[in-house]
Design an enzyme around this catalytic site. Structure first.
Site, mmCIF file in Angstrom:
data_model
loop_
_atom_site.group_PDB
_atom_site.id
_atom_site.type_symbol
_atom_site.label_atom_id
_atom_site.label_comp_id
_atom_site.label_asym_id
_atom_site.label_seq_id
_atom_site.Cartn_x
_atom_site.Cartn_y
_atom_site.Cartn_z
ATOM 1 C CE LYS A 183 -13.366 -15.015 -37.608
ATOM 2 N NZ LYS A 183 -14.095 -13.968 -38.354
ATOM 3 C CG ASP B 177 -13.187 -9.116 -45.019
ATOM 4 O OD1 ASP B 177 -12.842 -8.131 -44.333
ATOM 5 O OD2 ASP B 177 -13.928 -10.016 -44.587
ATOM 6 C CD GLU C 201 -15.445 -13.796 -41.841
ATOM 7 O OE1 GLU C 201 -14.469 -13.244 -42.389
ATOM 8 O OE2 GLU C 201 -15.424 -14.204 -40.664
ATOM 9 C CG ASP D 121 -19.015 -10.261 -39.150
ATOM 10 O OD1 ASP D 121 -18.138 -11.105 -38.856
ATOM 11 O OD2 ASP D 121 -18.758 -9.167 -39.692
HETATM 12 P P1 ADP Z 1 -12.980 -7.678 -38.264
HETATM 13 O O1 ADP Z 1 -13.634 -8.238 -39.473
HETATM 14 O O2 ADP Z 1 -11.521 -7.985 -38.169
HETATM 15 O O3 ADP Z 1 -13.702 -7.986 -36.996
HETATM 16 P P2 ADP Z 1 -13.840 -4.977 -39.012
HETATM 17 O O4 ADP Z 1 -14.305 -5.304 -40.371
HETATM 18 O O5 ADP Z 1 -14.868 -4.538 -38.034
HETATM 19 O O6 ADP Z 1 -12.947 -6.107 -38.378
HETATM 20 O O7 ADP Z 1 -12.714 -3.842 -39.160
HETATM 21 C C1 ADP Z 1 -12.095 -3.276 -38.047
HETATM 22 C C2 ADP Z 1 -10.976 -2.381 -38.519
HETATM 23 O O8 ADP Z 1 -11.513 -1.343 -39.330
HETATM 24 C C3 ADP Z 1 -10.264 -1.696 -37.364
HETATM 25 O O9 ADP Z 1 -8.860 -1.712 -37.585
HETATM 26 C C4 ADP Z 1 -10.791 -0.273 -37.446
HETATM 27 O O10 ADP Z 1 -9.884 0.674 -36.905
HETATM 28 C C5 ADP Z 1 -10.940 -0.117 -38.931
HETATM 29 N N1 ADP Z 1 -11.818 1.000 -39.300
HETATM 30 C C6 ADP Z 1 -13.090 1.251 -38.892
HETATM 31 N N2 ADP Z 1 -13.565 2.380 -39.432
HETATM 32 C C7 ADP Z 1 -12.560 2.888 -40.216
HETATM 33 C C8 ADP Z 1 -12.425 4.054 -41.038
HETATM 34 N N3 ADP Z 1 -13.419 4.949 -41.150
HETATM 35 N N4 ADP Z 1 -11.250 4.241 -41.693
HETATM 36 C C9 ADP Z 1 -10.238 3.342 -41.591
HETATM 37 N N5 ADP Z 1 -10.306 2.234 -40.823
HETATM 38 C C10 ADP Z 1 -11.450 2.005 -40.142
HETATM 39 MG MG MG Z 2 -14.706 -9.199 -40.691
#
Ligand code: ADP
Ligand code: MG
Length: 586
Positions: free
Chosen positions: A71, A170, A148, A9
C-alpha cells in the site's frame, strides 16, 4: 437475487471484507475463526501463489520471495519483484483483492462483482486511482472509494441521528493517522487529517526486538548478537515473537519471549527466554504515543477546533488495543475514547455500510456484545492525594466486547504478608466501597519470607453467559485461588451508543447527585480512620482477656459492617469501638 456490493478495507498490514445482509453488518471469515487477511503476497519455491497468512509464514523463511506493505507504493510508477517477474503495486494489491472477492463469493454463494474500497484520508488522486485500478484488475467494479476515517465513523455511528464531531484515531501496523470528522446521519465529512505514515504497531514490535537483542547480548556476548542480526531467519523469528508478546501485553502484565534454538553459534545452540513487563514495555513505546498526541493537536488546529468541540474519540486500527493508547488519550484530552467496535474490523464494516446505502439496503445499527458494567478489584493507592486501602482498580471496563480476559499485577504491602483479601467489585466509583461488592476471597499461606512488593497477578474473565471468573496468583510460587461469579444481565446489546443515552436518562431521573448521602470525601476519610482503629483493636485483641476479647470482636465487626453503609452508621460504630479501646488501655 439482489446484486451484492461488498466493503473492503485494503490495509497496509491487514485487509478485511464485509457485507450487509438483512440489515446486519457482517465481516466475512477468511478461514476458521479468522476475519483478518494479512496484506502479504508471496511466491512459493514451486511457483504457487501465496496470499495472506501463507505468505506471512513464508516471509520468515524466504523474505525475498514475499511482498509486504504494498500500500505504501500505491500510485508510484514502480515495480516490485516477486520470484523472477516484476509487478506494479496495482497488480500486487489486485492479488489481495481477488482473494477477498473469492472468499466473499464462497461465503455468500453468489458472484461478487462490485465493491466499496477504503483509502487513507491523505491519499492523493493518483493513489486513489491506483486503488481503483487494483480493483478492476481483480475483477471488481469499484463503485466508490471512501476515506478510512469516514468508514470507521459510519460503523460507530450508523443509526445515530443528529450532528456531532468525532476524532478518529487510527493506529495500524505501519501507519498512524488522526482525522477530525463531522457526522450527520450517513454523511461524514473529514474536516482535517494528520499523521505519520511510518509509525505504528511495527515500531512497537521493533522496540521489543531491540530489548530481546540486548538480552541476548548480555547473556551470550556481542558475537552471538551479531550472528543473530545477520541471520534473516532468526531476526524474522524474533519479530514474530515480539509481536506475540506485544499482543499478550495488551491483556496481561507480563509476557514471555521464548525462542528455542534461535541460532547455532560455533556449534552451540542459542536459546532466548526472557520476560517483559508491561510497565517496561510502556516506557519503550511512550515516545511514539506522545507523537500521536501531538499529531492529534495538529489535526484539531487544522480543523479550527479545540478538544471541547469534540463529542467523541473513536479508536481504529489493531494497535489501539494497547491499553496505554486509551489511557494517554483520556489523560490528555479528558475524554475516554470509544473502542467497543473491533478496531481492526470497523473500517471494513463502515465500507460495507456505505455499500449497503448505495445498493438501497435498510441498515440497522452495528450490534456488539459488550459488558454494561465495569468490574475490578480494590488495592491500596492514592485517592485525592491520600493513601486509601480501597481504591477501585477496574480490570474489565464497561462497553468492552465480551468474551474478554484482562489481568493486572498488584504488590504485597509489607514484608512477610501472609494473606491477601481480593474483593471483586462492580461499578464506576474510584472508591471501591461505593461500588457493589459481588465477591470476595482470600489467599492464605503466602511465603513467610516474601518481601513487601511481591507480585500478585489478578485475572478477570467474563464470558457470554455472564460468568465472571476471577483468579489471583502469586507470581513467584504459583500459589493460586479463584472464584466464579454469575453476573445477572451481564450481556448488553450495545446499539452504537444508545447505552449512553439510556444512562443519561436514568441519571436525569434520579437527579444529578445519585450518591446523595452527604459528602463522600468525609465518608472516605472516616473509612481510613475506621481501618486504623480496627487495626489497633486487632492488636489489642492478642493480649485481651476472653471477656474483653468478645467485646472487641463485636466492636470490630460492627465497624466492618458499617464500612459499606453510610457515614452516620460508621461514625457511631467507630465511637463505640474507640470508647472500648480507651477503657481497655486505661
Ligand atoms: P493496517 O490498518 O495497517 O492494515 P491493522 O489495523 O490491522 O493495520 O493493525 C495491525 C497492527 O495492530 C499490527 O501491528 C498488530 O500487531 C497490531 N495489533 C493487533 N492486535 C493487537 C493487540 N491486541 N494489541 C496491540 N497491538 C495489536
Ligand atoms: Mg487500517
Amino acid at each position: 437475487m439482489r446484486e451484492i456490493i461488498v466493503g473492503i478495507d485494503l490495509g497496509t498490514t491487514n485487509s478485511e471484507v464485509a457485507v450487509v445482509r438483512d440489515g446486519r453488518v457482517e465481516v466475512i471469515a477468511i478461514s476458521e475463526g479468522e476475519r483478518i487477511l494479512p496484506s502479504m503476497v508471496g511466491l512459493a519455491d514451486d511457483g504457487a501463489l501465496l496470499v495472506g497468512e501463507a505468505a506471512r509464514n513464508q516471509y520468515v523463511l524466504r523474505p525475498e520471495r514475499t511482498v509486504r506493505s504494498i500500500k505504501r507504493r500505491m500510485g508510484e510508477a514502480t515495480h516490485v519483484a516477486l520470484g523472477d517477474k516484476n509487478y506494479s503495486p496495482q497488480e500486487i494489491s489486485a492479488l489481495i483483492l481477488r482473494r477477498l472477492k473469492q472468499i466473499a463469493e464462497g461465503h455468500l454463494g453468489q458472484p461478487v462483482n462490485k465493491a466499496v474500497i477504503t483509502v487513507p484520508a491523505y491519499f492523493s488522486d493518483a493513489q486513489r486511482q491506483a486503488t481503483r485500478e487494483a480493483g478492476e484488475i481483480a475483477g471488481l467494479e469499484v463503485v466508490r472509494i471512501i476515506n478510512e476515517p469516514t468508514a470507521a465513523a459510519l460503523a460507530y455511528e450508523s443509526g445515530h441521528q443528529g450532528a456531532r464531531k468525532a476524532l478518529v484515531y487510527d493506529l495500524g501496523g505501519g501507519t498512524f493517522d488522526v482525522s477530525v470528522v463531522n457526522l450527520e446521519g450517513d454523511v461524514v465529512e473529514v474536516l482535517a487529517s494528520h499523521g505519520n505514515n511510518h509509525l505504528g504497531g511495527d515500531d512497537f514490535d521493533q522496540r521489543i526486538v531491540d530489548f530481546a537483542l540486548d538480552h541476548i547480548e548480555a547473556q551470550n556476548g556481542i558475537e552471538v548478537v551479531q550472528a543473530v542480526r545477520h541471520s534473516a531467519i532468526a531476526m524474522a523469528r524474533l519479530q514474530r515473537a515480539a509481536e506475540a508478546a506485544k499482543i499478550a501485553l495488551s491483556d496481561r502484565p507480563y509476557a514471555m519471549l521464548a525462542e528455542e534454538y534461535l541460532l547455532q553459534h560455533q556449534g552451540e545452540p542459542v536459546h532466548l527466554a526472557v520476560e517483559l513487563a508491561r510497565a517496561d514495555y510502556e516506557a519503550m513505546i511512550a515516545p511514539y504515543i506522545a507523537e500521536t498526541l501531538d499529531a492529534t493537536h495538529i489535526a484539531l488546529a487544522g480543523a479550527h477546533l479545540t478538544v471541547s468541540d469534540i463529542d467523541e474519540i473513536l479508536l481504529v486500527g489493531g494497535a489501539t488495543r494497547t491499553p496505554l493508547v486509551a489511557r494517554r488519550l483520556e489523560e490528555t484530552l479528558g475524554m475516554a475514547p470509544r473502542g467497543e467496535l473491533n478496531p481492526d474490523l470497523c473500517v471494513a464494516m463502515g465500507a460495507a455500510i456505505q455499500a449497503g446505502v448505495i445498493s438501497g439496503e435498510q441498515i440497522a445499527s452495528v450490534l456488539v456484545d459488550v459488558t454494561p458494567y465495569t468490574f475490578g478489584t480494590a488495592a491500596i493507592s492514592f485517592l485525592d492525594g491520600e493513601e486509601y486501602p480501597y481504591c477501585f482498580v477496574p480490570l474489565i471496563r464497561k462497553n468492552t466486547p465480551i468474551p474478554v480476559t484482562k489481568s493486572e499485577v498488584f504488590y504485597t504491602a509489607y514484608d512477610g504478608q501472609a494473606r491477601i483479601d481480593v474483593g471483586v467489585f462492580q461499578g464506576e466509583d474510584r472508591d471501591a466501597l461505593n461500588n457493589i461488592e459481588i465477591g470476595m476471597f482470600t489467599i492464605d499461606g503466602l511465603r513467610a519470607d516474601a518481601p513487601s512488593g511481591s507480585r500478585i497477578v489478578t485475572s478477570f474473565s467474563l464470558d457470554l453467559d455472564g460468568i465472571l471468573h476471577v483468579t489471583t496468583r502469586e507470581k513467584e510460587t504459583g500459589l493460586e485461588r479463584s472464584i466464579t461469579i454469575t453476573i445477572a444481565n451481564a450481556l448488553a446489546r450495545l446499539e452504537t451508543d444508545q447505552l449512553d443515552a439510556a444512562r443519561e436518562r436514568v441519571r436525569a431521573l434520579f437527579g444529578e447527585d445519585s450518591e446523595g448521602e452527604g459528602d463522600s470525601t468525609d465518608l472516605r476519610r472516616h473509612r481510613v480512620e475506621a481501618l486504623a482503629l480496627v487495626e489497633k483493636a486487632e492488636r489489642l485483641l492478642q493480649t485481651a482477656s476472653a471477656e474483653d476479647g468478645e467485646d472487641l470482636v463485636n466492636g470490630i465487626e460492627a465497624v466492618r459492617d458499617a464500612l459499606d453503609q453510610n457515614d452516620e452508621m460508621l461514625k457511631m460504630t467507630m465511637g463505640s469501638l474507640a470508647d472500648l479501646l480507651y477503657y481497655l488501655e486505661a
